[in-house]
Design a protein around this motif. Structure first.
Motif, PDB file in Angstrom:
ATOM      1  N   THR A 277      70.411  88.677  68.521  1.00  0.00           N
ATOM      2  CA  THR A 277      69.445  88.594  68.333  1.00  0.00           C
ATOM      3  C   THR A 277      69.521  90.471  69.346  1.00  0.00           C
ATOM      4  OG1 THR A 277      68.354  86.964  68.135  1.00  0.00           O
ATOM      5  CG2 THR A 277      66.828  88.445  68.485  1.00  0.00           C
TER       6      THR A 277
ATOM      7  N   ASP B 129      67.776  83.764  61.138  1.00  0.00           N
ATOM      8  CA  ASP B 129      67.512  82.708  62.064  1.00  0.00           C
ATOM      9  C   ASP B 129      65.889  81.845  61.848  1.00  0.00           C
ATOM     10  OD1 ASP B 129      67.433  80.862  63.920  1.00  0.00           O
ATOM     11  OD2 ASP B 129      67.394  83.143  65.963  1.00  0.00           O
TER      12      ASP B 129
ATOM     13  N   ASN C 206      70.865  89.411  61.754  1.00  0.00           N
ATOM     14  CA  ASN C 206      70.925  88.229  62.774  1.00  0.00           C
ATOM     15  C   ASN C 206      71.171  86.679  62.292  1.00  0.00           C
ATOM     16  OD1 ASN C 206      70.371  87.229  65.354  1.00  0.00           O
ATOM     17  ND2 ASN C 206      68.548  87.096  65.096  1.00  0.00           N
TER      18      ASN C 206
HETATM   19 MG    MG Z   1      69.393  85.152  68.358  1.00  0.00          MG
END
Ligand code: MG
Ligand code: ADP
Length: 436
Positions: free
Chosen positions: A135, A158, A236
């Motif tokens: 991240t 995520d 991500n």
């Molecule tokens: Mg993460």
């Protein structure tokens, strides 16, 4: 060095290419001021001579390319200076992505491109185990791109944390204004799909379907707006990198047409992906070192971060919003769930029958005591069968259910009419714990 600090104001002199790492617990606040030089927090520049507050439970690196003086004030759990960081390798990746954006941009202004791919910007996917700095690397790449006036699209797959929306969602948004050093990621009109669980194993089929929906939506947006196409994506992912988690990563690479794969901190994952992607020479795969500053967070901390993230949704990042409470009759809302839920045990089925379960079936949910403290997504769908392909308007928290008067009480970030009466439930819950 490395110790917790709560003394009065303290000052750090940072040499070039070093960083001050600070871990803030729930005993915030901690304030930061750039007294001299220049510094950035995950790619977002610190403004000079201004006190900035670091929210609770955040771990940050204040990095300087050319040297800086940083002043801290308040309480932290850990603070130390590190002069070994992978930042140079990260910025080299940024430079390569930037060059690709430039070439995509200049090609897209030509009249009849003969090859679609020449105006496709870099679609970067960041993969690696939990706590490898994924991240943070996404933030760096997005901020650096944004500071160069690109409008990169951030895709967050995520479901455990949720940087664009709340946990339990997959979402995407273009990033058009540089981020606040310690705030969330400012996202413009995000596209949000509600998965409803914080683990992909809860309903992997649904996770795949939603990734596909999101990818198609972005593909449509990119084909209309060449500036988004040229700026590309930063994707991500979650930290689940083996077994089914690995399969889901491969699916993500495929569905979003990623052409740059950045692997953080795991040799095995890198070599597996390199072998599998050999047949696709247009995909570049790059191994990057994990930063020594990445903080390992156990299940408990992850759970606290999730709760805190949902708290932010209702109360604001700086605790500056007040949610609205209102109640409705059971009959005024329609709650659905996606997936048949636990399938019938084989013993309960007629002999010879296969246990049938459809992980993407939309099922009506009756209002039962187990909905208490649930987070429900408000769908923009008009009909139940559009739920999976519809964007989410926002989230309601079920604070109370009264079965005598058949009324349900919600907390909502906005006053007034609900944009839709069609709500989706999952297993996501929250409690209005005073701390988080
Ligand atoms: Mg993460
Ligand atoms: P992942 O996404 O792979 O789980 P994160 O990027 O969220 O990893 O990093 C884990 C934690 O470490 C986060 O709290 C993040 O803010 C922190 N962190 C990452 N890099 C640094 C660094 N260089 N210095 C201090 N903290 C860091």
């Amino acid at each position: 060095d490395g110790a917790a600090a709560s003394a009065s104001t303290r000052q750090f002199l940072l040499e070039k290419e070093s960083e001050l790492r600070v871990e803030v617990g729930s005993e915030a606040p901690l304030r930061v001021r750039l007294a001299a030089g220049s510094a950035e927090v995950f790619g977002a520049e610190l403004p000079p001579e201004k006190w900035m507050t670091v929210p609770p439970l955040q771990n940050v690196a204040i990095f300087t390319w050319r040297g800086a003086t940083i002043v801290l004030d308040g309480t932290s759990e850990v603070e130390y200076v590190a002069d070994e960081t992978p930042m140079v390798s990260y910025v080299n990746v940024h430079a390569i992505l930037d060059a690709r954006r430039v070439s995509a941009n200049s090609n897209s202004s030509q009249f009849w491109p003969t090859n679609y791919f020449i105006f496709q910007g870099p679609r970067t996917i960041v993969v690696g185990p939990a706590d490898s700095g994924k991240t943070s690397l996404c933030r760096l790449l997005l901020n650096w791109a944004c500071r160069r006036s690109w409008k990169p699209t951030f895709v967050d797959l995520d479901i455990g944390q949720g940087s664009i929306s709340i946990p339990g969602c997959i979402a995407a948004s273009s990033v058009e204004t540089p981020m606040d050093s310690f705030g969330g990621i400012p996202t413009e009109m995000p596209v949000v799909y509600f998965y409803g669980h914080t683990s992909a194993s809860a309903n992997a089929e649904l996770y795949k379907v939603l990734m596909k929906e999101l990818a198609q939506t972005l593909e449509r947006r990119f084909s209309c707006f060449s500036e988004y196409e040229a700026a590309g994506m930063v994707i991500n992912t979650m930290g689940w990198v083996d077994g089914l988690g690995y399969e889901l990563l491969l699916q993500a690479i495929n569905l979003f047409n990623a052409n740059v794969v950045l692997v953080l901190g795991q040799e095995k994952l890198f070599s597996m992906l390199r072998d599998v992607l050999k047949s696709k020479p247009h995909i570049d795969i790059v191994k990057l070192h994990k930063s020594g500053g990445v903080v390992h967070r156990d299940q408990n901390v992850h759970q606290n971060c999730r709760s805190y993230r949902i708290r932010e949704y209702y109360h604001g990042i700086k605790n500056n919003l007040s949610p609205y409470s209102f109640s409705m009759n059971f009959g005024e809302i329609n709650v659905y769930r996606i997936g048949d839920g636990p399938q019938a045990p084989p013993s309960a089925l007629p002999i010879g029958a296969e246990p049938a379960s459809d992980p993407t079936r939309v099922v009506v949910v009756n209002i039962m005591p187990d909905l208490i403290h649930a987070i429900l997504a408000i769908s923009f769908a008009k009909e139940p069968d559009q739920i999976m392909s519809s964007n989410i308007a926002g989230f309601l928290f079920v604070s109370e259910i009264d079965f005598d008067s058949k009324r349900i009480t919600f907390l909502s970030p906005c006053p007034g009419e609900l944009p839709s009466k069609l709500l989706i439930s999952g297993s996501l819950k929250w409690s209005e714990n005073p701390k988080f």
